[in-house]
Each structure stands twice: as structure tokens, then as C-alpha cells.
Design a protein around this motif. Structure first.
Motif, PDB file in Angstrom:
ATOM      1  N   VAL A   3       0.795  -1.226   0.185  1.00  0.00           N
ATOM      2  CA  VAL A   3      -0.010  -0.010   0.020  1.00  0.00           C
ATOM      3  C   VAL A   3       0.732   1.383   0.264  1.00  0.00           C
ATOM      4  O   VAL A   3       1.687   1.356   0.711  1.00  0.00           O
ATOM      5  CB  VAL A   3      -0.909  -0.059   1.282  1.00  0.00           C
ATOM      6  N   THR A   7      -1.106   6.880   5.181  1.00  0.00           N
ATOM      7  CA  THR A   7      -1.642   5.951   6.389  1.00  0.00           C
ATOM      8  C   THR A   7      -1.242   6.741   7.867  1.00  0.00           C
ATOM      9  O   THR A   7      -0.324   6.963   8.004  1.00  0.00           O
ATOM     10  CB  THR A   7      -1.005   4.752   6.188  1.00  0.00           C
ATOM     11  N   ARG A   8      -2.339   7.175   8.574  1.00  0.00           N
ATOM     12  CA  ARG A   8      -2.525   7.620   9.721  1.00  0.00           C
ATOM     13  C   ARG A   8      -3.408   7.047  10.808  1.00  0.00           C
ATOM     14  O   ARG A   8      -4.355   6.558  10.239  1.00  0.00           O
ATOM     15  CB  ARG A   8      -2.808   9.201   9.545  1.00  0.00           C
ATOM     16  N   ILE A   9      -2.837   6.644  11.731  1.00  0.00           N
ATOM     17  CA  ILE A   9      -3.381   5.629  12.555  1.00  0.00           C
ATOM     18  C   ILE A   9      -3.984   6.520  13.921  1.00  0.00           C
ATOM     19  O   ILE A   9      -3.037   7.265  14.319  1.00  0.00           O
ATOM     20  CB  ILE A   9      -2.444   4.374  13.022  1.00  0.00           C
ATOM     21  N   LYS A  30       7.279   2.065  12.030  1.00  0.00           N
ATOM     22  CA  LYS A  30       6.563   2.153  10.469  1.00  0.00           C
ATOM     23  C   LYS A  30       6.828   3.904  10.174  1.00  0.00           C
ATOM     24  O   LYS A  30       6.033   4.654  10.414  1.00  0.00           O
ATOM     25  CB  LYS A  30       5.135   2.017  10.810  1.00  0.00           C
ATOM     26  N   TRP A  33       4.551   5.915   8.267  1.00  0.00           N
ATOM     27  CA  TRP A  33       3.121   6.301   8.776  1.00  0.00           C
ATOM     28  C   TRP A  33       3.084   7.227   9.638  1.00  0.00           C
ATOM     29  O   TRP A  33       4.167   7.705   9.996  1.00  0.00           O
ATOM     30  CB  TRP A  33       2.512   5.072   9.333  1.00  0.00           C
ATOM     31  N   ASP A  53      -7.836  11.688   6.979  1.00  0.00           N
ATOM     32  CA  ASP A  53      -6.637  11.074   6.729  1.00  0.00           C
ATOM     33  C   ASP A  53      -6.388   9.854   7.808  1.00  0.00           C
ATOM     34  O   ASP A  53      -5.400   9.338   7.472  1.00  0.00           O
ATOM     35  CB  ASP A  53      -5.767  11.943   6.500  1.00  0.00           C
ATOM     36  N   THR A  55      -6.782   6.774   8.956  1.00  0.00           N
ATOM     37  CA  THR A  55      -7.257   5.426   8.133  1.00  0.00           C
ATOM     38  C   THR A  55      -7.654   4.453   9.098  1.00  0.00           C
ATOM     39  O   THR A  55      -8.762   3.570   8.665  1.00  0.00           O
ATOM     40  CB  THR A  55      -5.966   4.717   7.398  1.00  0.00           C
ATOM     41  N   GLU A 123      -1.992  -3.373   8.086  1.00  0.00           N
ATOM     42  CA  GLU A 123      -1.227  -3.318   6.724  1.00  0.00           C
ATOM     43  C   GLU A 123      -2.136  -4.426   5.979  1.00  0.00           C
ATOM     44  O   GLU A 123      -2.188  -3.830   4.658  1.00  0.00           O
ATOM     45  CB  GLU A 123       0.269  -3.498   6.706  1.00  0.00           C
ATOM     46  N   LEU A 126      -5.480  -3.209   4.705  1.00  0.00           N
ATOM     47  CA  LEU A 126      -5.085  -2.049   3.603  1.00  0.00           C
ATOM     48  C   LEU A 126      -4.729  -2.742   2.413  1.00  0.00           C
ATOM     49  O   LEU A 126      -5.114  -2.396   1.156  1.00  0.00           O
ATOM     50  CB  LEU A 126      -4.018  -0.963   4.150  1.00  0.00           C
ATOM     51  N   TYR A 130      -6.791  -2.607  -1.159  1.00  0.00           N
ATOM     52  CA  TYR A 130      -6.202  -2.161  -2.175  1.00  0.00           C
ATOM     53  C   TYR A 130      -6.145  -3.150  -3.288  1.00  0.00           C
ATOM     54  O   TYR A 130      -6.628  -2.480  -4.631  1.00  0.00           O
ATOM     55  CB  TYR A 130      -4.606  -1.789  -2.183  1.00  0.00           C
TER      56      TYR A 130
END
Length: 323
Positions: A3, A7-9, A30, A33, A53, A55, A123, A126, A130
Motif C-alpha cells: 500500500v 496512512t495515519r493511525i 513504521k 506512517w 486522513d 485510516t 497493513e 489495507l 487495495y
């Protein structure tokens, strides 16, 4: 295919020390990220709702003011695309089922779980999205349990099954998956069909234990009636246990699985450790008369009518949810 999307957690937990640990390690694990951290679920709800944003959200199930389930439900209403992950400090069957079936929680992890494991799970999801694979039910949603757990309807048709249950079926001749994707027991436990389909004039039992035995092989079952599914069909959790694997039950396990109060769970735990009723009452700090009253309620909740049956059910159903 990896991916490449931003990516924001979001991590939401009232344990500030745990969040500090995540802050220290996330960038190293990561670096491509980003992450946001919240100790207040209400603040998290506003931020995650406003920040498209973000995710995925990793939520602690037990937080003051707003539980993880409540937060997940609110987020799902405004962010249907959000990957929701739930962390719990103890096993809760009903919460797990609700989180997956009603809220769409992607994965249920025990607490603590290694941060890398959580990142890997996000991941994987994701990448699945994808690659546009067709969505399927998350059959690993109860892998946090050390027990074999299967979700079924009243025809024993399987909707979810964890890895431990699959292992039990691989090694046992007493249970298997039938051609209609249903649980097949050989022999069929006495009383199971009556439990699944009670007469209309009787209130259905909430839970009941069963035993299977053939030659020298044994298998214990604990079947719990759950809330009805959104389509109105009956729903059950079937727990498969090898009775050879026994250890004293934890108080929270007894409360979660059997619906006992803390006092009832404490008394049951002491009985499971081999104490007499009077000894257990003294250890717990109640009178023998109160203990006998508690015991009647415990019998009713667990679906037994004698103390030996109680011990057999408790010890065979809960080898260890927290080992």
C-alpha cells in the motif's frame, strides 16, 4: 501489492503510559506512517470524525466516559471506511460478537498486544482493500481466546470460527464441519437440540453445558444463547474444550462467560480449587447460609443442579482465557 497510500493511525486509550510507549516505538516500526494519540474518547471521536486522513483507529474497549464499543459504533456511523481495531484486557464473548457483527470491527486483540502485530494487521487489511478482494467475514475475530469458539445459528450453521476451534476439529473425531457448513457432532449431545429449539411455552435457557464421549475420547461443549442477529435468526456461541486441559478459572472469566456477579464468581472459584462450601464461604467472607443461597443462583445461571456438575462444567469450559 504494498500500500502506497498515506496512512495515519489513531490510538485511543485512557492508559497514558501505553500511549507513551506507542509514541516512542511507532515511528521506528513504521517510519512512513503517522499516528495520533488520544486518552479521551470524546476528543478522539471529534478528531477522527473531522480528520479523513485517519485510516484506522485502535480502541481500548474499557474506558471511562465512553466505552470502546460505544466509540466504535459512533465512528462507524460517520466513517464507514475506517478500520476499527479493539483491544480488551479480558475476554468478553458478547462484546466480541457485537463488535464484529454489528459494528464491523476488523480485529479483536487481547491487551497487551505487541504494537508490531497491530501494525501488521492494519497493513494486511489495507493491502486487501487495495487489491479489491471480496470482503469476507473475519473468521479470526475471536483468536484472542485460548478456547475453540464457533458462532452458529439454531441449525448449527457456522458464521464465524476461530483458529482454536479449527484445531479442535482437526484433531477430534467427535466434531467436524458438515457439507452444509454446519457443526456435526458424533454422537449428538443429549439435550442439545432441545436447547437450540425450546418449546414455545418455555423460556429459552441462556446457556448449557454438554459432554461427548466415544471410546476414550472426550469433548466438552458450552453453548451460550446470544442476542438475535439483525436478520432475526437465533445466534449461539459454541465453545469446544478438551477436558484434559484444566486449570483454576479466573474470577473475570467466570463473570464474563456465565454471567455471575463478582461474589458468585469468587465463591465458584474457591469451589473449583477444591474447597468445601463452608470453607469457600469463609475464604470469600460470607456466611454459610449466604453461600448456599449464592450456590442456587450459580446453579441456575450455569445450567446445572449439583455441585459435581458445576465443577465439571466450570473446569472443562475455562481451561484458561488469559494464559
Amino acid at each position: 501489492m504494498p500500500v502506497n497510500l498515506p496512512t495515519r493511525i489513531a490510538f485511543v486509550d485512557d492508559d497514558a503510559n501505553l500511549l507513551s510507549s506507542h509514541r516512542r516505538n511507532f515511528g521506528r516500526l513504521k517510519p512512513d506512517w503517522d499516528a495520533a494519540y488520544f486518552t479521551d474518547p470524546h476528543v478522539a471521536l471529534e478528531a477522527i470524525t473531522a480528520q479523513s486522513d485517519i485510516t484506522a483507529a485502535v480502541l481500548d474497549i474499557h474506558m471511562p466516559g465512553m466505552s470502546g464499543l460505544e466509540l466504535a459504533s459512533a465512528l462507524r456511523g460517520v466513517r464507514p471506511d475506517l478500520i476499527l481495531i479493539m483491544l480488551t484486557g479480558y475476554a468478553d464473548l458478547q462484546s466480541a460478537l457485537t463488535a464484529v457483527n454489528e459494528i464491523g470491527v476488523y480485529r479483536f486483540y487481547p491487551k497487551p498486544t505487541n504494537l508490531q502485530t497491530i501494525i501488521d494487521g492494519i497493513e494486511n487489511e489495507l493491502n486487501r482493500r487495495y487489491e479489491q478482494h471480496e470482503d469476507s467475514l473475519p473468521t479470526a475475530f475471536l483468536d484472542l481466546f485460548q478456547l475453540g469458539v464457533v458462532a452458529v445459528d439454531d441449525a448449527l450453521t457456522i458464521s464465524h470460527m476461530n483458529a482454536q476451534a479449527a484445531e479442535v476439529m482437526r484433531t477430534s473425531s467427535l466434531v467436524r464441519i458438515g457439507t452444509q457448513n454446519n457443526l456435526v457432532f458424533t454422537p449428538m449431545p443429549d439435550g442439545l437440540d432441545h436447547f437450540l429449539h425450546p418449546p414455545t411455552n418455555l423460556a429459552p435457557r441462556r446457556q448449557q453445558s454438554f459432554s461427548l464421549e466415544h471410546d476414550e475420547e472426550k469433548l466438552s461443549l458450552f453453548v451460550r444463547r446470544m442476542d438475535k442477529r439483525s436478520d432475526g435468526l437465533a445466534s449461539f456461541m459454541v465453545i469446544l474444550v478438551d477436558p484434559q486441559k484444566q486449570c483454576p478459572p479466573a474470577i473475570d472469566d467466570l463473570m464474563d462467560l456465565f454471567g455471575l456477579t463478582r461474589s458468585e464468581a469468587k465463591l465458584t472459584q474457591k469451589l473449583a480449587e477444591g474447597l468445601s462450601l463452608d470453607q469457600a464461604a469463609e475464604t470469600v467472607g460470607i456466611s454459610s447460609s449466604s453461600a448456599r443461597t449464592y450456590l442456587k443462583t450459580i446453579f441456575s445461571k450455569i445450567g446445572v443442579n449439583r455441585q459435581p456438575q458445576l465443577m465439571k462444567t466450570v473446569l472443562s469450559t475455562i481451561p484458561s482465557l488469559r494464559s
